[in-house]
Design a protein around this motif. Sequence first.
Motif, PDB file in Angstrom:
ATOM      1  N   GLN A 121      19.222  15.399  18.499  1.00  0.00           N
ATOM      2  CA  GLN A 121      20.612  14.995  18.308  1.00  0.00           C
ATOM      3  C   GLN A 121      21.545  16.197  18.479  1.00  0.00           C
ATOM      4  N   SER A 169      25.309  15.970  12.701  1.00  0.00           N
ATOM      5  CA  SER A 169      24.240  15.065  12.242  1.00  0.00           C
ATOM      6  C   SER A 169      22.915  15.780  12.080  1.00  0.00           C
ATOM      7  N   SER A 173      20.574  15.113   8.866  1.00  0.00           N
ATOM      8  CA  SER A 173      19.251  14.490   9.004  1.00  0.00           C
ATOM      9  C   SER A 173      18.130  15.427   8.578  1.00  0.00           C
ATOM     10  N   LEU A 193      28.299  11.273  14.106  1.00  0.00           N
ATOM     11  CA  LEU A 193      27.532  11.831  12.990  1.00  0.00           C
ATOM     12  C   LEU A 193      26.601  10.773  12.393  1.00  0.00           C
ATOM     13  N   VAL A 250      22.390  10.531  12.838  1.00  0.00           N
ATOM     14  CA  VAL A 250      21.457  10.554  11.707  1.00  0.00           C
ATOM     15  C   VAL A 250      20.484   9.384  11.779  1.00  0.00           C
TER      16      VAL A 250
END
Length: 404
Positions: free
Chosen positions: A138, A256, A260, A303, A307
Amino acid sequence: MIRTHSYRYLFYSGIVNGIGDRFSQVAVLTLLLQLTGSGLAVGAALGLRVVPYLLLSPLGGRLADRFHKKWLLVLTDVFRIPFALSFLLVDTKEMVWLVFTTMFVLACGEAVYQPVRKSLIATIVEKEDLVKVNGWEQLLLGVVLIAGSITGGVVAYVFGTSFAFWLNGLSFVAAAVLVLPLKRPPSSSHFEKEETKKRVHWEGWMIFVVVIQLVGATMDGAFNVLISVYGAETFHLGELGVGFLYGALGTGLVASFFFSSKIKTYGLPLCLALLIVEGMLHLLASRMANFPGLWMTFVSIALIGGVWGALLDAFLMKNMKAEDQGRVFGWMESWTNVQLGLMMFASGWFLDVFSARTLGLWGGGIGIIGGVWLLFFYFQFRKRQAFTSVEEGSDVSCRNKERE
């Protein structure tokens, strides 16, 4: 971890590849709007990019289970170089057909590339590192969107679209070179060839994950078309508006990664809850009256989406059988991208009839309603072994890792 892990070669190659693609995409979508002035043309071009996923992603997954994954990645990059440069020939409305043809061919390469890449990640990364590595994925997307889209918008605005197309062609060369040092993970060729003869056994939780991805793809299909329209037409900012909105998505995806990577226990309910929140943010974006507010909402959308995307991919990689990774990811890429393409094409048609804000309202509603329905379905059937055994295994593994 990324400095020493073999995954770093994939990470750096992905950044270069993605930045070049974003340079090209910003330039192509802007060029289409300039030559045709039609939202339908933008939707059709974006939708056409995902048509090859219907057949070629399953093929890419099967190839990934049988052949050297690194060389498959190199070949798909090299194959796309001349086509990436063919956009240079488009300068009139009569040449728009070449844009659609080239986007289709480039998408064929991407349709093979993505399942190979995902199955390779699942092969070279330990299970306890999957959430972190998918968080890096990500982060990669975020860096690509920031560096590729904002810079791409500026480059196209200052130097013209041709310069962006040249950079895209060179990026494929660099991406292929960067992945070369990656060593083949330890495995037996005989094992791979024998195992790929077996059919994939689709368990209940795997089908449920596919449905979650399809709901997300439906919402994102509308969103992908709206990015260009919001930036270039709704707020009248042209290439700069498109570039900055893609940059907002990149900023959210980078953020993110940090969220995460802190999550220790995860499962399908958390992914669904985040999907619902993302849908609410899409509704908010459709109501925004000023560009800075829209930019911040886009950051939040990316974001939250980043996640739940990282958690869902980690969940898949952790619980799938190793010999099924390539084919399962191939089929999932196929189904979700076809759904994404259909929704983008429908959104392009929608924009010729209704406003962009109305489309944003409907797109967010799809995410909310789909997420709520799936969350209800999950809790109704959570006592069934198909769901609970997998989630309990994930939670136990995460708790053990946390205690260590």
